[in-house]
Design a protein around this motif. Structure first.
Motif, short mmCIF file in Angstrom:
data_model
loop_
_atom_site.label_atom_id
_atom_site.label_comp_id
_atom_site.label_asym_id
_atom_site.label_seq_id
_atom_site.Cartn_x
_atom_site.Cartn_y
_atom_site.Cartn_z
N THR A 72 -27.98 0.84 24.24
CA THR A 72 -27.39 2.31 24.78
C THR A 72 -27.28 3.25 23.43
OG1 THR A 72 -25.96 1.46 26.41
CG2 THR A 72 -25.15 3.18 25.27
N ASP B 165 -29.56 4.28 31.90
CA ASP B 165 -28.83 3.04 31.10
C ASP B 165 -28.25 2.01 32.05
OD1 ASP B 165 -27.61 1.60 29.38
OD2 ASP B 165 -26.28 3.15 28.36
N GLU B 166 -28.98 1.23 32.24
CA GLU B 166 -28.35 0.12 33.36
C GLU B 166 -27.91 0.48 34.61
OE1 GLU B 166 -27.13 -3.57 31.69
OE2 GLU B 166 -27.57 -3.06 29.81
MG MG Z 1 -25.33 -0.64 26.80
#
Ligand code: MG
Ligand code: ADP
Length: 322
Positions: free
Chosen positions: A50, A165-166
């Motif tokens: 991240t 991000d995910e």
């Molecule tokens: Mg992360």
């Protein structure tokens, strides 16, 4: 195809913890991402994925290093001057705005012409297959549909790089698999460069053109999914990607001595295996490369047989290793 479309050069980011310590979230990370690539940042929680994505977006400023897009440095620019967009795990839609208004918002902020906004909203909704949902409120959508709106909102801005991000981790497995296929299609159709973060190795394998495997702020391996799976650079990658048996052994004449008095002959090892002249080694064996036989090469005892539907898992104890 431009192989150096997005360049990450020697990025380091250290965070001060409230306890007075330091976390090296990114430790001299360098990588090149090609134009139109579906690029994956993979690694366990806390390895810096991240932080790297936020550094590209401008939500975080690295301590050192450069980020270069199409030959131009962007790491000193504020987020809104970078031609990138981010889709997060939480959809972060405006709850009081319709689907259309949510998608239009960012464009209106940039003073995009009214007709152009309408065109782009329609186009983005078609891309994520949400035609007919223009006037719904986010609360009237399922989680998967909300995530599609978040995607449409990002796509409508026509970014040069889309950072994800995910984005699928809040969805259940079946929906997630469906969205993986959709995202692959979207990326192909739009030709936009995707940088996709996940901690899920299966997701990484099935979606990525290339995968950067991270551990503790460093890239351990950067390769295609097939290479990462077939030729992991070390035990960490072998263990993290797919399932593998990691067995400690010792180099002896003609092979590797394994627990239980077994000798694994050298000719059974992968051709490019790195075998030292002597000493301790770790042998990585994929389950699908093993064949069960009553009089096999490695002697062991069956401990457990588990039926999983599409396969049967057999646990075998080899010497004192189970
Ligand atoms: Mg992360
Ligand atoms: P990932 O996304 O791979 O789970 P992150 O990039 O979020 O990892 O975090 C990497 C490391 O940096 C972790 O140890 C995390 O606790 C730490 N970290 C991230 N952001 C901050 C922050 N703002 N302050 C202090 N530590 C942070």
């Amino acid at each position: 195809m431009n192989e150096k479309y997005l360049e990450i050069r020697n990025i380091t980011k250290v965070f001060q913890t409230p306890e007075g310590g330091e976390v090296r979230a990114l430790d001299d990370v360098s990588l090149d991402i090609a134009s139109g690539e579906f690029f994956i940042l993979l690694g366990p929680s806390g390895c810096g994925k991240t932080t790297l994505l936020r550094s590209i977006a401008g939500l975080e400023y690295p301590d050192s290093g450069e980020i270069v897009l199409q030959g131009e440095r962007i790491d000193d620019k504020p987020p809104y001057e970078r031609p990138v967009n981010t889709v997060f795990q939480s959809y972060a839609l405006f709850p009081h705005m319709t689907v259309s208004a949510n998608i239009a918002f960012g464009l209106e902020m940039e003073n995009v012409d009214k007709d152009e906004v309408t065109t782009r909203v329609t186009e983005a909704l078609a891309q994520v297959r949400l035609e007919g949902y223009e006037n719904r409120m986010p609360s009237q959508l399922s989680g998967g549909q909300q995530q599609r709106v978040a995607l449409a909102r990002a796509l409508a801005k026509k970014p040069k790089v889309l950072l994800l991000d995910e984005p699928l981790s809040a969805l259940d497995l079946k929906l997630r698999r469906g969205m993986q296929v959709e995202l692959k299609r979207l990326q192909r159709e739009t030709g936009i460069t995707f940088v996709f973060v996940t901690h899920d190795q299966e997701e990484a394998m099935s979606m990525g053109d290339r995968i950067a495997v991270f551990s503790e702020g460093k890239i351990v391996q950067l390769d295609t999914p097939v290479e990462v799976y077939r030729r992991p650079v070390n035990a960490y990658v072998a263990d993290f990607i797919g399932e593998t048996n990691l067995i400690k052994g010792t180099v002896v004449a003609g092979g590797i001595s394994l627990p239980g008095g077994n000798i694994l002959p050298t000719d059974q090892l992968a051709e490019d295996s790195v075998i030292p002249a002597s000493g301790d080694v770790t042998v990585a064996i994929r389950p699908e490369d093993l064949v069960l036989a009553t009089n096999g090469m490695i002697g062991g005892t069956v401990k457990d047989v588990i039926f999983t539907g599409d396969s049967v898992r057999v646990h075998v104890a080899v010497g004192d290793v189970e």
